[in-house]
Scaffold this motif. Structure first.
Motif, PDB file in Angstrom:
ATOM      1  N   ASP A  53       0.825  -1.203   0.000  1.00  0.00           N
ATOM      2  CA  ASP A  53       0.000   0.000   0.000  1.00  0.00           C
ATOM      3  C   ASP A  53       0.862   1.257   0.000  1.00  0.00           C
ATOM      4  O   ASP A  53       0.540   2.253  -0.639  1.00  0.00           O
ATOM      5  N   GLY A  54       1.960   1.226   0.796  1.00  0.00           N
ATOM      6  CA  GLY A  54       2.776   2.427   0.944  1.00  0.00           C
ATOM      7  C   GLY A  54       2.004   3.579   1.518  1.00  0.00           C
ATOM      8  O   GLY A  54       2.179   4.724   1.105  1.00  0.00           O
ATOM      9  N   TYR A  55       1.155   3.291   2.516  1.00  0.00           N
ATOM     10  CA  TYR A  55       0.212   4.306   2.979  1.00  0.00           C
ATOM     11  C   TYR A  55       0.254   4.542   4.488  1.00  0.00           C
ATOM     12  O   TYR A  55       0.410   5.670   4.934  1.00  0.00           O
ATOM     13  N   LEU A  58      15.419   2.322   6.030  1.00  0.00           N
ATOM     14  CA  LEU A  58      15.071   3.451   5.180  1.00  0.00           C
ATOM     15  C   LEU A  58      16.316   4.170   4.675  1.00  0.00           C
ATOM     16  O   LEU A  58      16.426   4.487   3.482  1.00  0.00           O
ATOM     17  N   VAL A  59      17.278   4.425   5.564  1.00  0.00           N
ATOM     18  CA  VAL A  59      18.486   5.144   5.162  1.00  0.00           C
ATOM     19  C   VAL A  59      19.276   4.355   4.123  1.00  0.00           C
ATOM     20  O   VAL A  59      19.731   4.905   3.108  1.00  0.00           O
ATOM     21  N   THR A  60      19.436   3.050   4.334  1.00  0.00           N
ATOM     22  CA  THR A  60      20.221   2.263   3.374  1.00  0.00           C
ATOM     23  C   THR A  60      19.464   2.053   2.063  1.00  0.00           C
ATOM     24  O   THR A  60      20.076   2.034   0.994  1.00  0.00           O
ATOM     25  N   ALA A  61      18.137   1.915   2.137  1.00  0.00           N
ATOM     26  CA  ALA A  61      17.365   1.745   0.903  1.00  0.00           C
ATOM     27  C   ALA A  61      17.442   2.991   0.034  1.00  0.00           C
ATOM     28  O   ALA A  61      17.610   2.910  -1.194  1.00  0.00           O
ATOM     29  N   GLN A 102       7.518   0.658   6.392  1.00  0.00           N
ATOM     30  CA  GLN A 102       8.030   2.022   6.491  1.00  0.00           C
ATOM     31  C   GLN A 102       8.854   2.404   5.270  1.00  0.00           C
ATOM     32  O   GLN A 102       8.779   3.541   4.783  1.00  0.00           O
ATOM     33  N   VAL A 103       9.649   1.472   4.756  1.00  0.00           N
ATOM     34  CA  VAL A 103      10.406   1.744   3.534  1.00  0.00           C
ATOM     35  C   VAL A 103       9.450   2.061   2.385  1.00  0.00           C
ATOM     36  O   VAL A 103       9.624   3.048   1.664  1.00  0.00           O
ATOM     37  N   CYS A 104       8.420   1.241   2.226  1.00  0.00           N
ATOM     38  CA  CYS A 104       7.468   1.457   1.127  1.00  0.00           C
ATOM     39  C   CYS A 104       6.713   2.766   1.295  1.00  0.00           C
ATOM     40  O   CYS A 104       6.482   3.491   0.319  1.00  0.00           O
ATOM     41  N   LEU A 154       9.386   5.737   0.694  1.00  0.00           N
ATOM     42  CA  LEU A 154      10.024   5.812  -0.614  1.00  0.00           C
ATOM     43  C   LEU A 154       9.035   5.685  -1.768  1.00  0.00           C
ATOM     44  O   LEU A 154       9.379   5.968  -2.914  1.00  0.00           O
ATOM     45  N   GLY A 155       7.830   5.220  -1.479  1.00  0.00           N
ATOM     46  CA  GLY A 155       6.836   5.079  -2.530  1.00  0.00           C
ATOM     47  C   GLY A 155       7.013   3.855  -3.394  1.00  0.00           C
ATOM     48  O   GLY A 155       6.422   3.755  -4.471  1.00  0.00           O
ATOM     49  N   THR A 156       7.817   2.900  -2.963  1.00  0.00           N
ATOM     50  CA  THR A 156       8.026   1.666  -3.721  1.00  0.00           C
ATOM     51  C   THR A 156       6.904   0.697  -3.365  1.00  0.00           C
ATOM     52  O   THR A 156       6.886   0.125  -2.276  1.00  0.00           O
ATOM     53  N   VAL A 157       5.954   0.494  -4.260  1.00  0.00           N
ATOM     54  CA  VAL A 157       4.731  -0.232  -3.911  1.00  0.00           C
ATOM     55  C   VAL A 157       4.515  -1.460  -4.790  1.00  0.00           C
ATOM     56  O   VAL A 157       3.395  -1.955  -4.911  1.00  0.00           O
ATOM     57  N   GLY A 158       5.577  -1.975  -5.392  1.00  0.00           N
ATOM     58  CA  GLY A 158       5.487  -3.212  -6.149  1.00  0.00           C
ATOM     59  C   GLY A 158       5.406  -4.414  -5.225  1.00  0.00           C
ATOM     60  O   GLY A 158       5.070  -4.287  -4.042  1.00  0.00           O
TER      61      GLY A 158
END
Length: 811
Positions: free
Chosen positions: A288-290, A510-513, A582-584, A587-591
């Motif tokens: 979801d990235g939500y 999050l920082v490393t991604a 939290q990463v999604c 960063l908006g990565t929602v695949g």
């Protein structure tokens, strides 16, 4: 074992053992069959009890007897009434108990017993045990085991430290493998409430991709005061049995239990004359990235999972006759799922029957997807749609056909099962009756690494770790009798608004991604403009021990002050996939998104899963992340197990993120290729929890299988990155395996963990990143083997190589 088969059938079994050498595509195994099932739920101790209960609309949500429910909004749940004490069979300490183990062993026993009983030959004998796998999904894993140790220590009581070996999700998978001596890929996944569906779908994919011939897969979870307190704090619990999709719904009902299925190549199932219950045609994953707990209101995230599954199954939406819905009974979830189905099925949505099994057994969390898939499979086999119980009044925002209160006949060859979770993790399964056209066999494409982000005890960036390895400089420090390595990290580098509900694993991830995406030249800004479509960028995170910081922060106040101390802000971080979510979100990565929890191999398993999804076209780029962090309690736990100190290893924390792409795509956009992934394999010793074969047979098998997959001969390997940690038994097995595979003079051995410490699940990811970083500085000579050891008899081998051609990076 049974041997009462005809000569022809025994010959078939012998041929089955050798089929693996001919390759998956040659066997025509795009189909994967459900050949047996097992379940223990509040409906009763068998899968038959489950089906009989739900098909007749019987609600088995009642007052809980084994927990004190005072202080909570509700006193009811889908509690298992008679719990078999099967954990004795796996060496579980007699003074403690963990219902999650008893449940999964009971369901597995039923499923495996049904296979043996229904076949004329003993299938387990006929299929090579190295081709039998285990995949387990769970949300809470051995939470009750962790609780008994933690509370005992707080109260000053002596607690058998062996209970700690049963805490992690991977321990459950290895326990099941040990009971049946299964030696193929043994994996665990923890995508919270989507974990059971994710486990079944991934198991089917592993068979489709030729990595196993049969897999025992499913999920398990147990009720606990900690779990109930969390959902109570979120005000999610209904005071009466849940009424999904109905206007009078007041929230969810929790449940517990396990569902396990035996999946098998359909051609083998037919050869052994095994029952055909259904086929698992496809798994769809998305993020979801939500929000940490709430679904995306418009249903778009969940609809992508449904759409991905339907597309992968090569079916039309008009073929779907039934959906076993996520159907929790909370206002936001039911409304969002309705919109998701309307988005995914379009005009066909109104013709599809939808019902929620949770209305009768409660929400089984990590086991829900497996149990509900069993119900879905039975619905196809029996051509009956089970009802949504407790349904009262139509809600205008839930306007599909929810089969209220009474089952009905159907005529359909395709059904779908939805499961959505905390952290925005979505999983959808497509099941068929076997009469639909099979999807095409997916051909794997070359996968490469194009970006790296890292934090380790050596500092920030992978070059810091590489320098420590090159110069043989230890980055751990003495703490009493132990050596400990911590990541130097200032949380203030993340804006306060972003980090306010993030724990340390999420911040490091999050920082490393973000650093890895920058390194790869991939831009995913908040305004939606991307180098690669954000819906085609997936995330697989691997963690060995999970969110222990958040779990302790949430649970400790409960033990002191009771349910009123439960924090609704902290509880969402107690799921293993919280950092992934939290990463999604940020960063908006929602695949396609999931979280793997394979012990100390988790970082490597994340790379493997991400590469498999990417290579088969499920995404255009994948983030593969490994993260584990230390708390004083975690250090105490490893110390109690005797794994640190003079006879153990230096314990450390780390986070590593890699960007993976298909080679052709990376070349097309001019990305620097840092390394190529040539092959991989996962093998198990099959001995049970925390038991490793000191002969190294499992390690050697993983290495040989990975080399075979890579098309690389042993004498072409120029280096091996060791998983050696300092624990004598495990290290002895690896040394024996290297001598077995490579002879008396193996390639040079690189041992990052001897210098950086053992970063729990991140170890193999660190090794991959260090090797790739070294190739930025000079041209390497050839293939390199990366090893990982779960700590419990699961072994991973990856074969990687430097880039070649005009996109190669060299000093």
């Amino acid at each position: 074992m049974r041997t009462n088969g005809t000569e022809d059938q025994r010959a078939d079994g012998a041929r089955a053992r050798t089929d693996r050498s001919s390759g998956y595509a040659a066997a025509g195994c795009e189909r994967v069959s459900v050949v047996s099932v097992g379940a223990i739920t509040s409906q009763g101790p068998t899968a038959k009890d489950l089906w009989d209960g739900v098909v007749h609309g019987r609600v088995a949500i009642r007052e809980v007897e084994h927990l004190d429910m005072s202080g909570f909004r509700t006193a009811i749940a889908g509690e298992v009434q008679a719990v078999p004490r099967l954990s004795d069979t796996i060496g579980y300490p007699a003074a403690a108990s963990d219902r999650a183990y008893d449940f999964v062993l009971s369901a597995a026993e039923e499923a495996m017993g049904a296979v043996t009983a229904s076949g004329v030959v003993d299938v387990r004998e006929s299929i090579d045990p190295t081709r039998w796998g285990v995949v387990i999904g769970t949300c809470n894993a051995g939470l009750l085991s962790a609780r008994s140790w933690y509370v005992g220590r707080r109260e000053g009581r002596a607690v058998d430290p062996r209970v700690l070996t049963y805490v992690t999700p991977q321990a459950i998978a290895e326990a099941v493998a040990g009971v049946y001596g299964l030696q193929g890929p043994v994996l665990s996944l923890n995508t919270a409430c989507a974990a059971g569906a994710n486990a079944l779908g991934h198991a089917a994919d592993l068979i489709r991709w030729g990595q196993a011939d049969a897999i025992l897969a499913g999920g398990t979870d147990a009720l606990s005061d900690v779990l109930v307190a969390g959902f109570n704090a979120l005000e999610s619990l209904s005071p009466r049995p849940a009424a999904p999709y109905s206007r009078n719904r007041e929230g969810l009902s929790l449940g517990e239990g396990s569902g396990m299925v035996v999946l098998m190549r359909s051609d083998l199932a037919a050869r052994f004359a095994l029952p055909h219950i259904a086929e698992i045609a496809a798994l769809g994953l998305s993020a979801d990235g939500y929000h940490p707990t709430a679904p995306r209101p418009d249903g778009s995230g969940a609809s992508r999972a449904i759409g991905a599954a339907v597309d992968a199954a090569a079916i039309g939406t008009a073929e779907v006759g039934y959906v076993n819905g996520h159907g929790t009974g909370t206002p936001k979830n039911d409304a969002a799922e309705t919109l998701a189905m309307r988005r995914a099925f379009g005009a066909d949505a109104d013709d599809i029957a939808v019902s929620s099994t949770k209305s009768m057994i409660g929400h089984l969390l990590g086991a829900a997807g497996a149990v509900e898939a069993i119900v879905t499979a039975r619905a196809l086999a029996e051509q009956v749609v089970p009802p949504t119980a407790n349904y009262g009044e139509v809600d205008p925002v839930c306007d599909l056909d929810y089969v209220p209160n009474d089952s009905r006949p159907m005529s359909a060859s395709v059904a779908v099962s939805n499961n959505f979770a905390f952290g925005g993790a979505n999983a959808t399964l497509v099941l068929t009756d076997g009469t639909t056209t099979a999807p095409a066999v997916e051909t794997a494409e070359q996968v490469v690494i194009t970006g790296i982000g890292a934090l380790s005890s050596a500092g920030e960036g992978i070059d810091a770790a590489l320098d420590a390895v090159l110069h043989r400089r230890s980055t751990t420090v003495a703490v009493g009798d132990d050596r400990i390595g911590r990541v130097p990290f200032d949380p203030a580098r993340i804006p306060a608004k972003v980090r306010r509900r993030m724990d340390r694993p999420a911040m490091l991830s999050l920082v490393t991604a973000r650093a890895a995406l920058d390194d790869a030249g991939i831009d995913v800004p908040a305004d939606g403009g991307t180098t690669i479509d954000a819906e085609r960028i997936g995330t697989v995170l691997g963690t060995g021990i999970g969110p222990m910081e958040a779990m302790e922060a949430f649970a400790a106040p409960l033990f002191d002050r009771g349910p009123t101390a439960a924090s609704p802000a902290v509880f969402p971080n107690t799921v293993y996939n919280a950092a992934t979510g939290q990463v999604c979100m940020n960063l908006g990565t929602v695949g396609p998104t999931t979280t793997v929890t394979t012990g100390h191999t988790a970082g490597g398993a994340a790379i493997v899963y991400a590469a498999d999804l990417l290579g088969r076209g499920r995404a255009d780029a994948m983030l593969a992340i490994g993260v584990d962090t230390l708390t004083d309690t975690v250090i105490d736990a490893y110390r109690d197990l005797g794994l640190t100190g003079a006879r153990g290893y230096a314990l450390s924390e780390a986070a590593v993120s890699l960007v993976l792409e298909r080679s052709a795509d990376a070349r097309r956009r001019g990305a620097p290729i840092l390394a190529r992934l040539l092959g991989h394999a996962i093998a198990s010793d099959g001995l049970g929890v925390a038991r490793t074969d000191v002969t190294g047979a499992g390690v050697a098998r993983a290495i040989r299988s990975a080399l075979d997959a890579a098309g690389v001969a042993a004498d072409e390997v120029v280096a091996v990155y060791s998983a050696a940690s300092g624990v004598a038994a495990a290290d002895r097995g690896e040394a024996a395996a290297l001598a077995d595979v490579f002879g008396a003079t193996p390639p040079p051995i690189v041992d990052p963990q001897a210098l950086l410490g053992v970063p729990m699940g991140v170890g193999p990811a660190v090794s991959v990143a260090v090797a790739a970083a070294s190739w930025r500085r000079w041209d390497a000579l050839g293939p390199t083997v990366i090893l990982g050891d779960s700590g419990g008899g699961t072994h991973l081998a990856l074969v990687i190589a430097p880039a070649t051609g005009e996109t190669a990076v060299s000093a």
